[in-house]
Design a protein around this motif. Structure first.
Motif, mmCIF file in Angstrom:
data_model
loop_
_atom_site.group_PDB
_atom_site.id
_atom_site.type_symbol
_atom_site.label_atom_id
_atom_site.label_comp_id
_atom_site.label_asym_id
_atom_site.label_seq_id
_atom_site.Cartn_x
_atom_site.Cartn_y
_atom_site.Cartn_z
ATOM 1 N N ASN A 1 68.947 48.416 25.484
ATOM 2 C CA ASN A 1 67.469 48.595 25.238
ATOM 3 C C ASN A 1 67.188 47.584 23.924
ATOM 4 O OD1 ASN A 1 68.605 49.894 23.092
ATOM 5 N ND2 ASN A 1 67.226 51.428 23.740
ATOM 6 N N ASP A 2 68.261 46.904 23.406
ATOM 7 C CA ASP A 2 68.036 46.118 22.599
ATOM 8 C C ASP A 2 67.893 44.326 22.727
ATOM 9 O OD1 ASP A 2 70.657 46.119 22.525
ATOM 10 O OD2 ASP A 2 70.579 46.642 20.307
ATOM 11 N N HIS A 3 67.150 44.565 23.843
ATOM 12 C CA HIS A 3 68.026 42.574 23.949
ATOM 13 C C HIS A 3 67.087 41.710 23.428
ATOM 14 C CE1 HIS A 3 65.514 43.876 27.233
ATOM 15 N NE2 HIS A 3 65.167 42.146 27.746
ATOM 16 N N LEU A 4 65.872 42.049 23.203
ATOM 17 C CA LEU A 4 65.078 41.088 22.605
ATOM 18 C C LEU A 4 65.237 40.757 21.522
ATOM 19 C CD1 LEU A 4 61.794 41.293 24.953
ATOM 20 C CD2 LEU A 4 63.831 39.586 25.683
ATOM 21 N N THR A 5 65.229 39.745 20.508
ATOM 22 C CA THR A 5 65.054 39.878 19.106
ATOM 23 C C THR A 5 64.171 38.607 19.178
ATOM 24 O OG1 THR A 5 67.522 39.996 18.476
ATOM 25 C CG2 THR A 5 66.050 39.465 16.846
ATOM 26 N N ILE A 6 63.418 38.831 18.108
ATOM 27 C CA ILE A 6 61.774 37.897 18.170
ATOM 28 C C ILE A 6 61.733 37.737 16.922
ATOM 29 C CG2 ILE A 6 59.097 37.443 18.712
ATOM 30 C CD1 ILE A 6 60.163 40.570 20.455
ATOM 31 N N THR A 7 61.695 36.292 16.198
ATOM 32 C CA THR A 7 60.846 35.621 15.304
ATOM 33 C C THR A 7 60.636 35.443 15.079
ATOM 34 O OG1 THR A 7 63.421 35.909 14.446
ATOM 35 C CG2 THR A 7 62.313 34.418 12.445
ATOM 36 N N PHE A 8 58.983 35.974 14.317
ATOM 37 C CA PHE A 8 57.620 35.337 13.924
ATOM 38 C C PHE A 8 57.850 34.326 12.625
ATOM 39 C CE2 PHE A 8 57.817 39.044 15.672
ATOM 40 C CZ PHE A 8 56.882 39.153 17.135
ATOM 41 N N GLY A 9 57.365 33.185 12.955
ATOM 42 C CA GLY A 9 57.610 32.164 11.634
ATOM 43 C C GLY A 9 55.701 32.286 11.155
ATOM 44 N N PHE A 10 55.631 32.493 9.813
ATOM 45 C CA PHE A 10 54.510 32.216 9.085
ATOM 46 C C PHE A 10 54.201 30.881 8.173
ATOM 47 C CE2 PHE A 10 55.683 36.526 9.829
ATOM 48 C CZ PHE A 10 54.934 36.931 10.981
ATOM 49 N N GLU A 11 52.577 30.377 8.715
ATOM 50 C CA GLU A 11 52.117 29.956 7.016
ATOM 51 C C GLU A 11 51.417 30.709 6.178
ATOM 52 O OE1 GLU A 11 49.678 26.225 6.079
ATOM 53 O OE2 GLU A 11 50.775 26.020 8.266
ATOM 54 N N ILE A 12 51.709 30.137 4.675
ATOM 55 C CA ILE A 12 50.966 31.271 3.945
ATOM 56 C C ILE A 12 50.425 30.739 2.995
ATOM 57 C CG2 ILE A 12 50.878 33.270 2.246
ATOM 58 C CD1 ILE A 12 54.163 33.414 2.892
ATOM 59 N N ASN A 13 49.071 31.071 2.560
ATOM 60 C CA ASN A 13 48.045 29.911 1.930
ATOM 61 C C ASN A 13 47.367 31.150 0.482
ATOM 62 O OD1 ASN A 13 48.083 28.252 3.923
ATOM 63 N ND2 ASN A 13 46.051 28.431 4.850
ATOM 64 N N ALA B 1 51.071 23.202 -2.314
ATOM 65 C CA ALA B 1 51.815 23.453 -1.905
ATOM 66 C C ALA B 1 52.030 24.582 -0.159
ATOM 67 C CB ALA B 1 53.723 23.214 -1.862
ATOM 68 N N LYS B 2 52.834 24.179 0.881
ATOM 69 C CA LYS B 2 52.342 25.499 1.594
ATOM 70 C C LYS B 2 53.903 26.136 1.342
ATOM 71 C CE LYS B 2 50.077 22.767 4.984
ATOM 72 N NZ LYS B 2 49.234 22.546 6.287
ATOM 73 N N LYS B 3 53.199 27.294 1.769
ATOM 74 C CA LYS B 3 54.789 28.848 2.190
ATOM 75 C C LYS B 3 55.089 29.027 3.369
ATOM 76 C CE LYS B 3 53.791 29.825 -3.103
ATOM 77 N NZ LYS B 3 53.125 30.716 -3.754
ATOM 78 N N TYR B 4 56.200 29.511 3.310
ATOM 79 C CA TYR B 4 56.139 30.323 4.752
ATOM 80 C C TYR B 4 57.654 31.282 4.851
ATOM 81 C CZ TYR B 4 54.453 25.160 5.921
ATOM 82 O OH TYR B 4 53.436 24.222 6.949
ATOM 83 N N SER B 5 57.429 32.241 5.708
ATOM 84 C CA SER B 5 58.274 33.129 6.070
ATOM 85 C C SER B 5 58.196 33.601 7.014
ATOM 86 C CB SER B 5 57.358 34.105 5.234
ATOM 87 O OG SER B 5 57.820 35.392 4.782
ATOM 88 N N THR B 6 59.603 33.478 7.561
ATOM 89 C CA THR B 6 59.916 34.701 9.267
ATOM 90 C C THR B 6 59.719 36.123 8.723
ATOM 91 O OG1 THR B 6 62.577 33.550 8.120
ATOM 92 C CG2 THR B 6 60.780 32.367 9.373
ATOM 93 N N VAL B 7 59.599 36.319 9.333
ATOM 94 C CA VAL B 7 59.693 38.229 10.015
ATOM 95 C C VAL B 7 60.603 37.983 10.881
ATOM 96 C CG1 VAL B 7 59.460 40.504 10.502
ATOM 97 C CG2 VAL B 7 58.011 38.959 8.583
#
Length: 165
Positions: A153-165, A2-8
């Motif tokens: 100066n903190d107007h951008l919030t970025i969420t990175f979505g990852f697939e972990i093998n 099964a694939k695993k996913y994570s966000t930061v």
């Protein structure tokens, strides 16, 4: 298997300035990766909240480390990292967040999601203010004239979505 996913999720510091196209908006910021040192992970998506409701296009530049020049350039100045330092820092790729083509206006802010990024990011251990961490680094370049001088100066919030093998 099964694939695993994570966000930061990261809120990088953006200086208050009137950026021109090609200016550094945010210098290299650590991106913790959900893998061990030397391992790789697949970046699948990037979701951006623009709390200032500017909706201006940006490039996100990824490097493995900052052992060469630790910056893309001076904030609110043109990108000036050398070819040698880009190689030393191990360039991993870039992603354009195109607010003009892929955005939703939520009245007080704009949001954009880049799907199917499919960029392999490799981690390295580097000292930081809170000890040694595993991850890589990203920097932000303005791709349109963008005036943040009147906002936060903190107007951008970025969420990175990852697939972990």
């Amino acid at each position: 298997m099964a694939k695993k996913y994570s966000t930061v999720t990261i809120t990088p510091t953006i200086v208050k300035a009137d950026f021109a196209d090609g200016d550094v908006m945010g210098d290299f910021t650590r991106l913790p990766l959900p893998v061990r040192d030397g391992e790789s992970v697949m970046l699948r998506s990037i979701a951006v909240i623009d709390a200032e409701d500017l909706g201006k296009d940006i490039d996100i530049i990824f490097v493995k480390n900052t052992s060469g020049d630790a910056e893309l350039g001076t904030s609110d100045g043109a990108v000036d990292i050398t070819d040698a330092n880009l190689k030393t820092n191990v360039f991993l790729g870039h992603v354009t967040v195109d607010f003009s083509a892929n955005t939703s206006d939520l009245i007080e802010n704009k949001v954009s999601t880049v799907k199917d990024v499919n960029l392999i990011l490799t981690s390295s251990n580097q000292d930081s203010t809170d000890g040694v961490q595993t991850g890589c680094f990203f920097g932000i370049i303005a791709r349109e004239d963008t005036n943040t001088s009147g906002g936060a100066n903190d107007h951008l919030t970025i969420t990175f979505g990852f697939e972990i093998n």
